[in-house]
Design a protein around this motif. Structure first.
Motif, short mmCIF file in Angstrom:
data_model
loop_
_atom_site.label_atom_id
_atom_site.label_comp_id
_atom_site.label_asym_id
_atom_site.label_seq_id
_atom_site.Cartn_x
_atom_site.Cartn_y
_atom_site.Cartn_z
N VAL A 78 5.01 26.37 6.59
CA VAL A 78 6.01 27.25 7.19
C VAL A 78 7.14 26.38 7.74
CG1 VAL A 78 6.46 29.08 8.86
CG2 VAL A 78 4.18 28.86 7.81
N LEU A 79 8.35 26.80 7.45
CA LEU A 79 9.54 26.07 7.89
C LEU A 79 10.50 27.05 8.53
CD1 LEU A 79 11.41 23.28 6.02
CD2 LEU A 79 12.70 25.29 6.70
N VAL A 80 11.09 26.68 9.70
CA VAL A 80 12.00 27.56 10.43
C VAL A 80 13.33 26.84 10.62
CG1 VAL A 80 12.40 28.88 12.55
CG2 VAL A 80 10.08 28.62 11.66
N THR A 81 14.45 27.57 10.39
CA THR A 81 15.78 27.01 10.61
C THR A 81 16.54 27.92 11.58
OG1 THR A 81 16.92 28.21 8.84
CG2 THR A 81 15.78 26.17 8.24
N ASP A 82 17.62 27.40 12.11
CA ASP A 82 18.48 28.23 12.96
C ASP A 82 19.51 28.95 12.11
OD1 ASP A 82 20.30 26.30 12.24
OD2 ASP A 82 20.39 25.35 14.22
N LYS A 83 20.50 29.57 12.70
CA LYS A 83 21.46 30.36 11.94
C LYS A 83 22.43 29.49 11.16
CE LYS A 83 24.46 30.96 15.98
NZ LYS A 83 25.11 31.99 16.85
N GLN A 84 22.46 28.18 11.43
CA GLN A 84 23.29 27.27 10.62
C GLN A 84 22.48 26.61 9.49
OE1 GLN A 84 23.47 27.01 14.10
NE2 GLN A 84 25.38 28.24 14.15
N GLY A 85 21.18 26.87 9.40
CA GLY A 85 20.34 26.29 8.37
C GLY A 85 19.72 24.98 8.77
N THR A 86 19.80 24.60 10.04
CA THR A 86 19.20 23.36 10.51
C THR A 86 17.73 23.60 10.83
OG1 THR A 86 21.31 22.66 11.46
CG2 THR A 86 19.33 21.52 12.23
N VAL A 87 16.87 22.69 10.38
CA VAL A 87 15.43 22.85 10.54
C VAL A 87 15.07 22.70 12.01
CG1 VAL A 87 13.16 21.94 9.93
CG2 VAL A 87 14.99 21.97 8.22
N ASP A 92 4.54 21.13 8.09
CA ASP A 92 4.13 19.96 7.33
C ASP A 92 4.33 18.72 8.19
OD1 ASP A 92 3.47 18.07 5.50
OD2 ASP A 92 5.11 18.49 4.10
N PRO A 93 3.29 17.94 8.44
CA PRO A 93 3.47 16.76 9.28
C PRO A 93 4.52 15.80 8.73
CG PRO A 93 1.13 17.24 8.97
CD PRO A 93 1.88 18.14 8.05
N GLY A 94 4.73 15.82 7.45
CA GLY A 94 5.72 14.92 6.87
C GLY A 94 7.13 15.47 6.87
N GLY A 95 7.27 16.71 7.31
CA GLY A 95 8.60 17.31 7.33
C GLY A 95 9.45 16.80 8.48
N ARG A 96 10.75 16.88 8.32
CA ARG A 96 11.67 16.40 9.36
C ARG A 96 12.46 17.57 9.92
NH1 ARG A 96 15.48 11.94 7.13
NH2 ARG A 96 15.70 13.50 5.43
N THR A 97 12.70 17.54 11.18
CA THR A 97 13.52 18.55 11.83
C THR A 97 14.92 18.00 12.03
OG1 THR A 97 12.84 17.78 14.02
CG2 THR A 97 11.53 19.55 13.02
N GLY A 98 15.84 18.90 12.26
CA GLY A 98 17.22 18.50 12.53
C GLY A 98 18.06 18.32 11.29
N ILE A 99 17.47 18.46 10.11
CA ILE A 99 18.25 18.33 8.88
C ILE A 99 18.71 19.71 8.45
CG2 ILE A 99 17.01 16.26 8.16
CD1 ILE A 99 15.42 17.99 6.21
N SER A 100 19.80 19.75 7.71
CA SER A 100 20.38 21.03 7.29
C SER A 100 19.90 21.38 5.89
CB SER A 100 21.90 20.96 7.32
OG SER A 100 22.46 22.18 6.84
#
Length: 485
Positions: A78-87, A92-100
């Motif tokens: 499961v992946l969640v972004t804000d209204k600008q598409g930023t994560v 996923d433990p290997g996933g990164r946040t803050g990317i668009s």
């Protein structure tokens, strides 16, 4: 036929099973995939509402717990972004946040308040269902949620269903094979009895009629008809053979009496009538030989014989010694050539009669100072070659017909010699054909079955069996002219 019926039943059953199980399997597989996609879409919608509420209230630190708990329970991502598409959060433990991720198609569609549900492949090549939902309240977009669910369990379940369908089909085919084999045996049992009865009838006697109480009604009626036909045929053949045998036997005495009466007329006839009397006596003698030939054929056809090993070389030597004095009176030589032939299969007495008939025909047409050659060929073949006038192709084709004689025949043959020869050779398992001899004359080609080499029990003596048309040693001469049967 049992095998063909069994294959037919199995082929039909396989076709029906394939027509039912393959579509059923594909329909079930599509249904399972569709249900998985609908479940993922429903869960993604629910999670999108929860995460949208957290984003609205500013509880961003609660997002990892919400999506992580669901991902752990379902094995999804499961992946969640804000209204600008930023994560904002990724299970996923290997996933990164803050990317668009705004440039990705499904995220871009969700940011415009349009959901996306697709079936794709992940980086490892496994099929997954991906549902991307907007987190919105009315027309206000506060973020997006992507739920990716692997289809490995669904695929494994589909494979198990395919295996179950295959196992069920195999069990059905086994049951069909058992029933089909029993049915095929039941159908073909009358045919097997008919086959055995036909073989018996071909051998001359129907001892075990086909069973008319088993099998389908059509085959039972066929068995009854066959038995009736075979019985009538045997009766007709027996009547015919009995008539030929009895009629020929009854004619012998009147013919002998007729010949004596004709000969008694000679002292009382004008000398000018003596040639006609001689011709009449000759015709009576020919009729007597014809009766003897008919008796011989009747005995051959009524007698069931089994071929036995016979020494062909000994028989040739014996018969040539018998015929040489008669041939010498016509200044004709008889010669045996070729390597020894060994033992062959023949019915008792057949070879002696065959050689006697063929030598009689050859000597009848051989001019003086010629040779009759009995040539042996490896492979148990015998050629009896004369230097007479030969026969045309049309005459050779009809030479084995009963009572047939060539149109230019000038001798008193009966037309039964060659038919007797062919019958004896055929009963011994061999063949006889007539061919032109090199230069002039005729080549009677006899092919016999060789005896498989085995420890010899002792040679058979030549001369066994009763001759049919064997010449008398004291005959003064043999008339010359084109050959006949």
């Amino acid at each position: 036929m049992t095998r063909r019926l069994l294959l037919s039943y199995l082929g039909l059953a396989l076709l029906v099973l394939a027509g039912l199980e393959i579509p059923l399997g594909f329909i079930y597989a599509r249904g399972e995939t569709s249900r998985a996609a609908q479940s993922v879409e429903r869960d993604a919608s629910m999670l999108a509402e929860v995460t949208e509420e957290n984003i609205e209230k500013g509880h961003l630190d609660a997002l990892p717990d919400v999506i992580g708990d669901y991902a752990t329970r379902t094995g999804s991502r499961v992946l969640v972004t804000d209204k600008q598409g930023t994560v904002l959060a990724d299970s996923d433990p290997g996933g990164r946040t803050g990317i668009s991720l705004a440039a990705q198609p499904d995220i871009a569609r969700a940011l415009t308040n349009r959901p996306t549900v697709t079936t794709t492949s992940d980086s490892d090549g496994n099929d997954v269902v991906s549902a991307t939902m907007p987190g919105s309240s009315g027309t206000t977009i506060r973020g997006t949620l992507r739920l990716t669910y692997p289809l490995s369990e669904v695929t494994a379940h589909i494979h198990r269903i395919w295996g179950a369908l295959a196992l069920a089909g195999a069990c059905i085919l086994a049951a069909v094979a058992l029933v089909a084999f029993s049915l095929a045996r039941w159908i073909t049992r009358p045919l097997r009895t008919l086959e055995a009865a036909t073989s018996q009838l071909a051998d001359g006697q129907l001892t075990n009629p086909p069973d008319a109480t088993i099998g389908p009604p059509e085959l039972r009626r066929l068995a009854v008809s066959f038995t009736h036909t075979a019985t009538r045929l045997q009766h007709l053949l027996s009547s015919q053979q009995a008539f030929a045998s009895e009629a020929s036997h009854q004619l012998k005495t009147p013919l002998a009496a007729l010949r004596l009466r004709l000969e008694n007329f000679e002292p009382y006839l004008d000398p000018r009538a003596h040639p006609s009397l001689d011709e009449a006596v000759g015709e009576v003698e020919r009729l007597g030989r014809m009766v003897q030939g008919l008796l011989a054929l009747a005995r051959l056809e009524n007698t069931a014989t089994t071929p036995e090993p016979v020494d062909l070389d000994a028989v040739l030597t014996d018969r040539v010694a018998m015929w040489e004095p008669l041939a010498a009176e016509q200044y004709v030589a008889i010669d045996i050539t070729g390597p020894p032939a060994g033992r062959v299969w023949a019915i008792p007495g057949a070879l002696e009669q065959v050689i006697d008939n063929l030598l009689a025909n050859a000597l009848r047409v051989s001019p003086p100072s010629t040779t009759i050659t009995l040539h042996r060929v490896p492979g148990t073949e015998l050629h009896i070659i004369d230097q007479g006038p030969g026969m045309s192709e049309a005459d050779r084709a009809r030479a084995f017909d009963r009572f047939w004689r060539s149109s230019d025949t000038h001798h008193d043959g009966t037309g039964l010699g060659l038919p007797i020869v062919r019958h004896l050779i055929g009963a011994s398992g061999g063949t006889i054909t007539l061919h032109p001899a090199p230069g002039t004359g005729l080549d009677a080609h006899v092919r016999l079955r060789p005896v498989t080499p085995r420890p010899r029990r002792g040679p058979r003596t030549a001369g066994g069996g009763s001759p049919l048309l064997r010449p008398e040693p004291r005959t003064a001469a043999v008339s010359r002219g084109p050959r006949s049967g």
